[in-house]
Write a protein that holds these residues in place. Structure first.
Motif, mmCIF file in Angstrom:
data_model
loop_
_atom_site.group_PDB
_atom_site.id
_atom_site.type_symbol
_atom_site.label_atom_id
_atom_site.label_comp_id
_atom_site.label_asym_id
_atom_site.label_seq_id
_atom_site.Cartn_x
_atom_site.Cartn_y
_atom_site.Cartn_z
ATOM 1 N N ILE A 192 62.030 30.583 71.084
ATOM 2 C CA ILE A 192 61.189 29.677 70.307
ATOM 3 C C ILE A 192 60.702 30.448 69.092
ATOM 4 O O ILE A 192 60.037 31.466 69.233
ATOM 5 C CB ILE A 192 60.000 29.179 71.153
ATOM 6 N N THR A 193 61.017 29.963 67.906
ATOM 7 C CA THR A 193 60.767 30.730 66.697
ATOM 8 C C THR A 193 59.921 29.966 65.694
ATOM 9 O O THR A 193 60.420 29.055 65.042
ATOM 10 C CB THR A 193 62.110 31.100 66.029
ATOM 11 N N PRO A 194 58.661 30.328 65.561
ATOM 12 C CA PRO A 194 57.905 29.714 64.468
ATOM 13 C C PRO A 194 58.332 30.324 63.140
ATOM 14 O O PRO A 194 58.620 31.516 63.068
ATOM 15 C CB PRO A 194 56.450 30.073 64.785
ATOM 16 N N ARG A 195 58.411 29.526 62.120
ATOM 17 C CA ARG A 195 58.775 30.045 60.807
ATOM 18 C C ARG A 195 57.509 30.326 60.015
ATOM 19 O O ARG A 195 56.605 29.508 59.961
ATOM 20 C CB ARG A 195 59.627 29.056 60.043
ATOM 21 N N ALA A 196 57.480 31.485 59.392
ATOM 22 C CA ALA A 196 56.355 31.815 58.523
ATOM 23 C C ALA A 196 56.249 30.779 57.407
ATOM 24 O O ALA A 196 57.209 30.079 57.093
ATOM 25 C CB ALA A 196 56.535 33.213 57.949
ATOM 26 N N ARG A 197 55.086 30.705 56.824
ATOM 27 C CA ARG A 197 54.769 29.606 55.912
ATOM 28 C C ARG A 197 55.306 29.747 54.491
ATOM 29 O O ARG A 197 55.520 28.768 53.805
ATOM 30 C CB ARG A 197 53.257 29.439 55.835
ATOM 31 N N THR A 198 55.469 30.964 54.012
ATOM 32 C CA THR A 198 55.744 31.161 52.593
ATOM 33 C C THR A 198 57.092 31.839 52.390
ATOM 34 O O THR A 198 57.390 32.849 53.029
ATOM 35 C CB THR A 198 54.649 32.054 51.967
ATOM 36 N N LEU A 199 57.892 31.293 51.482
ATOM 37 C CA LEU A 199 59.172 31.897 51.127
ATOM 38 C C LEU A 199 58.916 33.141 50.287
ATOM 39 O O LEU A 199 58.083 33.126 49.376
ATOM 40 C CB LEU A 199 60.011 30.894 50.333
ATOM 41 N N THR A 200 59.619 34.220 50.623
ATOM 42 C CA THR A 200 59.487 35.449 49.832
ATOM 43 C C THR A 200 60.544 35.464 48.740
ATOM 44 O O THR A 200 61.434 34.622 48.711
ATOM 45 C CB THR A 200 59.690 36.705 50.702
ATOM 46 N N GLY A 201 60.492 36.443 47.900
ATOM 47 C CA GLY A 201 61.518 36.625 46.881
ATOM 48 C C GLY A 201 62.768 37.285 47.430
ATOM 49 O O GLY A 201 63.708 37.538 46.699
ATOM 50 N N TYR A 202 62.799 37.560 48.722
ATOM 51 C CA TYR A 202 63.920 38.272 49.332
ATOM 52 C C TYR A 202 64.676 37.396 50.318
ATOM 53 O O TYR A 202 65.248 37.872 51.288
ATOM 54 C CB TYR A 202 63.419 39.530 50.056
ATOM 55 N N ALA A 203 64.675 36.085 50.114
ATOM 56 C CA ALA A 203 65.377 35.124 50.957
ATOM 57 C C ALA A 203 64.857 35.107 52.387
ATOM 58 O O ALA A 203 65.578 34.805 53.312
ATOM 59 C CB ALA A 203 66.881 35.395 50.933
ATOM 60 N N GLY A 204 63.611 35.435 52.564
ATOM 61 C CA GLY A 204 62.982 35.385 53.872
ATOM 62 C C GLY A 204 61.661 34.653 53.776
ATOM 63 O O GLY A 204 61.328 34.062 52.744
ATOM 64 N N PHE A 205 60.910 34.695 54.854
ATOM 65 C CA PHE A 205 59.613 34.040 54.903
ATOM 66 C C PHE A 205 58.543 35.047 55.285
ATOM 67 O O PHE A 205 58.835 36.069 55.898
ATOM 68 C CB PHE A 205 59.642 32.893 55.921
ATOM 69 N N GLN A 206 57.315 34.753 54.911
ATOM 70 C CA GLN A 206 56.194 35.634 55.236
ATOM 71 C C GLN A 206 54.994 34.797 55.646
ATOM 72 O O GLN A 206 54.859 33.649 55.244
ATOM 73 C CB GLN A 206 55.844 36.535 54.056
ATOM 74 N N TRP A 207 54.147 35.403 56.486
ATOM 75 C CA TRP A 207 52.952 34.711 56.970
ATOM 76 C C TRP A 207 51.848 34.708 55.920
ATOM 77 O O TRP A 207 51.016 33.823 55.895
ATOM 78 C CB TRP A 207 52.468 35.343 58.271
ATOM 79 N N TRP A 208 51.826 35.708 55.076
ATOM 80 C CA TRP A 208 50.899 35.768 53.952
ATOM 81 C C TRP A 208 51.530 36.684 52.913
ATOM 82 O O TRP A 208 52.374 37.521 53.225
ATOM 83 C CB TRP A 208 49.506 36.263 54.370
ATOM 84 N N ALA A 209 51.136 36.511 51.672
ATOM 85 C CA ALA A 209 51.692 37.319 50.588
ATOM 86 C C ALA A 209 51.237 38.762 50.727
ATOM 87 O O ALA A 209 50.050 39.038 50.897
ATOM 88 C CB ALA A 209 51.258 36.758 49.241
ATOM 89 N N LEU A 210 52.178 39.652 50.667
ATOM 90 C CA LEU A 210 51.870 41.081 50.767
ATOM 91 C C LEU A 210 51.658 41.663 49.378
ATOM 92 O O LEU A 210 52.385 42.540 48.933
ATOM 93 C CB LEU A 210 53.001 41.825 51.492
ATOM 94 N N SER A 211 50.641 41.163 48.705
ATOM 95 C CA SER A 211 50.339 41.664 47.369
ATOM 96 C C SER A 211 49.685 43.034 47.432
ATOM 97 O O SER A 211 49.672 43.770 46.451
ATOM 98 C CB SER A 211 49.437 40.683 46.627
ATOM 99 N N SER A 212 49.158 43.372 48.609
ATOM 100 C CA SER A 212 48.555 44.689 48.803
ATOM 101 C C SER A 212 48.846 45.147 50.222
ATOM 102 O O SER A 212 48.821 44.350 51.155
ATOM 103 C CB SER A 212 47.031 44.613 48.605
ATOM 104 N N ILE A 213 49.133 46.425 50.357
ATOM 105 C CA ILE A 213 49.333 46.972 51.703
ATOM 106 C C ILE A 213 48.134 47.819 52.129
ATOM 107 O O ILE A 213 48.208 48.580 53.083
ATOM 108 C CB ILE A 213 50.646 47.787 51.808
ATOM 109 N N ALA A 214 47.023 47.645 51.424
ATOM 110 C CA ALA A 214 45.786 48.318 51.828
ATOM 111 C C ALA A 214 45.411 47.829 53.222
ATOM 112 O O ALA A 214 45.577 46.642 53.530
ATOM 113 C CB ALA A 214 44.672 48.006 50.843
ATOM 114 N N PRO A 215 44.923 48.716 54.084
ATOM 115 C CA PRO A 215 44.599 48.304 55.458
ATOM 116 C C PRO A 215 43.733 47.053 55.544
ATOM 117 O O PRO A 215 43.995 46.164 56.360
ATOM 118 C CB PRO A 215 43.886 49.532 56.036
#
Length: 192
Positions: free
Chosen positions: A25-48
């Motif tokens: 069972i695979t939920p799809r993340a909400r947002t399309l990335t620029g790398y032909a994938g999906f993400q749960w939130w934009a990774l504009s920062s990798i700060a903890p």
């Protein structure tokens, strides 16, 4: 077909086929990335703090999805393994360690444990966790595995790790076999 949900992928990752041909069972993340994938939130920062905030904001959608699927199949968390890749690992750990009851297992590939400040050792469900990471990962350094391992051990979570020599930001066949074996063992332990 078995009646267990063995794998709930929460990120983009290759499928695992269980010996029992159980559903994935695979939920799809909400947002399309620029790398032909999906993400749960934009990774504009990798700060903890940005990772903690992003994972916390995305978690309710995954929890709701899991709750609906468990109800649909007539199952409980004991029948569920959560598996993720990269940001999906962040979400697998975020959700799996905060469910009201422990899931059977959590498997994370090439990801990060986004934070544990809200987790108290005596209150954390303690499902077994497998973390797999490549030494040549240019996106998420292998040091993230070591940090997560230490944090999980401090919480009293049983954690197993595997480092894949020369592997980048991907999952190799050995990692898939380890994940499948880990989940199968977790389900067997729950049933005995």
């Amino acid at each position: 077909m078995a009646t267990e949900i063995e794998f709930a992928w929460v990120g983009h990752a290759p499928p695992m086929r269980s010996p029992q041909s159980t559903p994935e069972i695979t939920p799809r993340a909400r947002t399309l990335t620029g790398y032909a994938g999906f993400q749960w939130w934009a990774l504009s920062s990798i700060a903890p703090q940005a990772l903690v905030a992003g994972a916390a904001a995305a978690a309710p959608a995954i929890d709701d999805f899991i709750d609906r699927k468990l109800k649909e199949y007539g199952l409980t968390e004991a029948d569920l393994a959560i598996v993720g890749f990269s940001q999906g690992t962040m979400m697998a750990l975020q959700v799996g360690l905060r469910r009201p009851r422990p899931v059977a297992a959590i498997v994370g590939y090439a990801g990060v444990l986004t934070g544990t400040a809200d987790l108290r050792q005596d209150k954390v469900p303690k499902p077994p966790v497998l973390l797999v990471h490549g030494t040549a990962d240019p996106v998420v350094p292998v040091a993230a595995l070591h940090a997560a391992e230490g944090d999980l051990q401090r919480l009293g979570v049983q954690v197993t790790t595997h480092i894949s020599a020369g592997i980048g930001h991907t999952v190799d066949p050995a990692g898939l076999r380890l994940g499948l074996g880990f989940v199968s063992t977790a389900f067997s332990a729950r049933k005995s």
